[in-house]
Design a protein around this motif. Structure first.
Motif, mmCIF file in Angstrom:
data_model
loop_
_atom_site.group_PDB
_atom_site.id
_atom_site.type_symbol
_atom_site.label_atom_id
_atom_site.label_comp_id
_atom_site.label_asym_id
_atom_site.label_seq_id
_atom_site.Cartn_x
_atom_site.Cartn_y
_atom_site.Cartn_z
ATOM 1 N N LEU A 42 42.450 26.031 44.982
ATOM 2 C CA LEU A 42 43.138 26.792 43.931
ATOM 3 C C LEU A 42 42.666 28.246 43.905
ATOM 4 O O LEU A 42 43.472 29.159 43.671
ATOM 5 N N LYS A 43 41.391 28.453 44.150
ATOM 6 C CA LYS A 43 40.864 29.825 44.215
ATOM 7 C C LYS A 43 41.511 30.592 45.363
ATOM 8 O O LYS A 43 41.882 31.761 45.209
ATOM 9 N N ASP A 44 41.669 29.938 46.512
ATOM 10 C CA ASP A 44 42.331 30.578 47.652
ATOM 11 C C ASP A 44 43.783 30.913 47.334
ATOM 12 O O ASP A 44 44.328 31.895 47.856
ATOM 13 N N GLU A 45 44.389 30.102 46.474
ATOM 14 C CA GLU A 45 45.781 30.340 46.081
ATOM 15 C C GLU A 45 45.884 31.324 44.916
ATOM 16 O O GLU A 45 46.975 31.558 44.399
ATOM 17 N N LYS A 46 44.742 31.847 44.504
ATOM 18 C CA LYS A 46 44.662 32.809 43.399
ATOM 19 C C LYS A 46 45.069 32.208 42.055
ATOM 20 O O LYS A 46 45.474 32.926 41.136
ATOM 21 N N GLN A 47 44.944 30.909 41.940
ATOM 22 C CA GLN A 47 45.141 30.238 40.651
ATOM 23 C C GLN A 47 43.766 30.143 39.980
ATOM 24 O O GLN A 47 43.168 29.078 39.870
ATOM 25 N N PHE A 48 43.280 31.292 39.551
ATOM 26 C CA PHE A 48 41.880 31.414 39.154
ATOM 27 C C PHE A 48 41.515 30.602 37.912
ATOM 28 O O PHE A 48 40.449 29.987 37.869
ATOM 29 N N ASP A 49 42.373 30.608 36.912
ATOM 30 C CA ASP A 49 42.038 29.886 35.683
ATOM 31 C C ASP A 49 41.931 28.384 35.933
ATOM 32 O O ASP A 49 41.007 27.724 35.433
ATOM 33 N N GLU A 50 42.866 27.865 36.709
ATOM 34 C CA GLU A 50 42.835 26.431 37.006
ATOM 35 C C GLU A 50 41.632 26.093 37.890
ATOM 36 O O GLU A 50 40.970 25.068 37.694
ATOM 37 N N ALA A 51 41.349 26.961 38.853
ATOM 38 C CA ALA A 51 40.187 26.742 39.717
ATOM 39 C C ALA A 51 38.904 26.747 38.908
ATOM 40 O O ALA A 51 38.009 25.903 39.104
ATOM 41 N N LEU A 52 38.816 27.694 37.980
ATOM 42 C CA LEU A 52 37.621 27.819 37.149
ATOM 43 C C LEU A 52 37.408 26.565 36.298
ATOM 44 O O LEU A 52 36.261 26.159 36.061
ATOM 45 N N THR A 53 38.489 25.936 35.876
ATOM 46 C CA THR A 53 38.380 24.697 35.105
ATOM 47 C C THR A 53 37.663 23.618 35.914
ATOM 48 O O THR A 53 36.795 22.899 35.394
ATOM 49 N N HIS A 54 37.986 23.519 37.193
ATOM 50 C CA HIS A 54 37.359 22.503 38.043
ATOM 51 C C HIS A 54 35.903 22.861 38.365
ATOM 52 O O HIS A 54 35.028 21.989 38.351
ATOM 53 N N PHE A 55 35.647 24.129 38.631
ATOM 54 C CA PHE A 55 34.259 24.542 38.889
ATOM 55 C C PHE A 55 33.393 24.311 37.650
ATOM 56 O O PHE A 55 32.249 23.864 37.754
ATOM 57 N N ALA A 56 33.948 24.597 36.483
ATOM 58 C CA ALA A 56 33.204 24.398 35.238
ATOM 59 C C ALA A 56 32.876 22.927 35.025
ATOM 60 O O ALA A 56 31.780 22.579 34.557
ATOM 61 N N LYS A 57 33.806 22.053 35.383
ATOM 62 C CA LYS A 57 33.575 20.615 35.247
ATOM 63 C C LYS A 57 32.476 20.158 36.200
ATOM 64 O O LYS A 57 31.614 19.343 35.836
ATOM 65 N N VAL A 58 32.495 20.689 37.418
ATOM 66 C CA VAL A 58 31.441 20.348 38.388
ATOM 67 C C VAL A 58 30.084 20.814 37.866
ATOM 68 O O VAL A 58 29.089 20.075 37.920
ATOM 69 N N ILE A 59 30.033 22.041 37.359
ATOM 70 C CA ILE A 59 28.779 22.596 36.838
ATOM 71 C C ILE A 59 28.287 21.796 35.634
ATOM 72 O O ILE A 59 27.086 21.593 35.454
ATOM 73 N N GLU A 60 29.234 21.330 34.822
ATOM 74 C CA GLU A 60 28.864 20.504 33.667
ATOM 75 C C GLU A 60 28.166 19.217 34.110
ATOM 76 O O GLU A 60 27.182 18.785 33.508
ATOM 77 N N MET A 61 28.678 18.618 35.179
ATOM 78 C CA MET A 61 28.106 17.359 35.670
ATOM 79 C C MET A 61 26.928 17.584 36.606
ATOM 80 O O MET A 61 26.019 16.767 36.692
ATOM 81 N N MET A 62 26.961 18.711 37.318
ATOM 82 C CA MET A 62 25.893 19.039 38.274
ATOM 83 C C MET A 62 25.496 20.500 38.068
ATOM 84 O O MET A 62 25.962 21.381 38.795
#
Length: 203
Positions: A42-62
């Motif tokens: 999603l980051k490569d597709e420049k869908q930054f907000d959606e990508a950030l949601t997934h990165f934030a979830k990963v950081i929350e768990m790890m």
């Protein structure tokens, strides 16, 4: 699902990889590997907000996942959110102080913000903490050359002599390592106008 998604991703078939990741997450919402890959797509597709949601979830768990932290920092940097970007970069550095890519990513962000002193300090810290390996030679080379470039901007300040002495000491010490004979060595000539040159050590 992860292996299949990664195969499509490495082959440049990002749409197929994305579809697999989306399907996998519906089955297992806590799969951090799938979320990380989907975030990168999603980051490569420049869908930054959606990508950030997934990165934030990963950081929350790890919380110590340096890949998620670096990618989140890159998005915050792109959005102009200085504080959040620095926070993510610093958390990644704290998680793994030897991972030079984080320092380099942070340095590029600081350089774009015209924070030359902070860029210099970040690169110097990264080079000091870096653990050499054949896989990181290119990153080390890039960081070293950027450090030399940044020092030209820093020399406008009164503390330039002290900083350039640090630069010379750290780079010379690292490049004397026999394990990295082919990376370029930065030479700082000890003359009044401090000429900077870079050449290959094996030349």
């Amino acid at each position: 699902y992860l292996d299949l998604a990664q195969i499509h991703f490495t082959q440049g078939e990002k749409d197929k990889a994305k579809d697999i990741c989306v399907k996998a997450i519906t089955l297992d919402k806590d799969n951090t590997d799938i979320r990380l890959l989907l975030g990168i797509i999603l980051k490569d597709e420049k869908q930054f907000d959606e990508a950030l949601t997934h990165f934030a979830k990963v950081i929350e768990m790890m919380p110590q996942d340096i890949i998620a932290l670096n990618n989140a920092a890159a998005i915050f940097a792109h959005q102009g959110n200085l504080d959040k970007a620095i926070e993510c970069f610093d958390r990644a550095i704290q998680s793994d102080p030897t991972f030079l890519n984080t320092y380099l990513n942070k340095a590029f962000f600081l350089l774009n913000a015209k924070k030359h002193q902070e860029t210099f300090d970040t690169l110097l810290e990264g080079l000091k903490n870096h653990v050499e390996s054949p896989e990181t030679i290119h990153t080390y080379q890039e960081a070293s050359l950027l450090l030399v470039k940044t020092s030209k901007e820093v020399r406008k300040s009164g503390s330039f002599k002290e900083l350039i002495d640090k630069l010379a000491k750290e780079i010379e010490k690292k490049f004397k390592s026999k394990s990295s004979p082919n990376v370029p060595i930065a030479k700082i000539n000890n003359i009044d106008n401090r000429i900077y040159t870079c050449k290959n050590k094996s030349a």
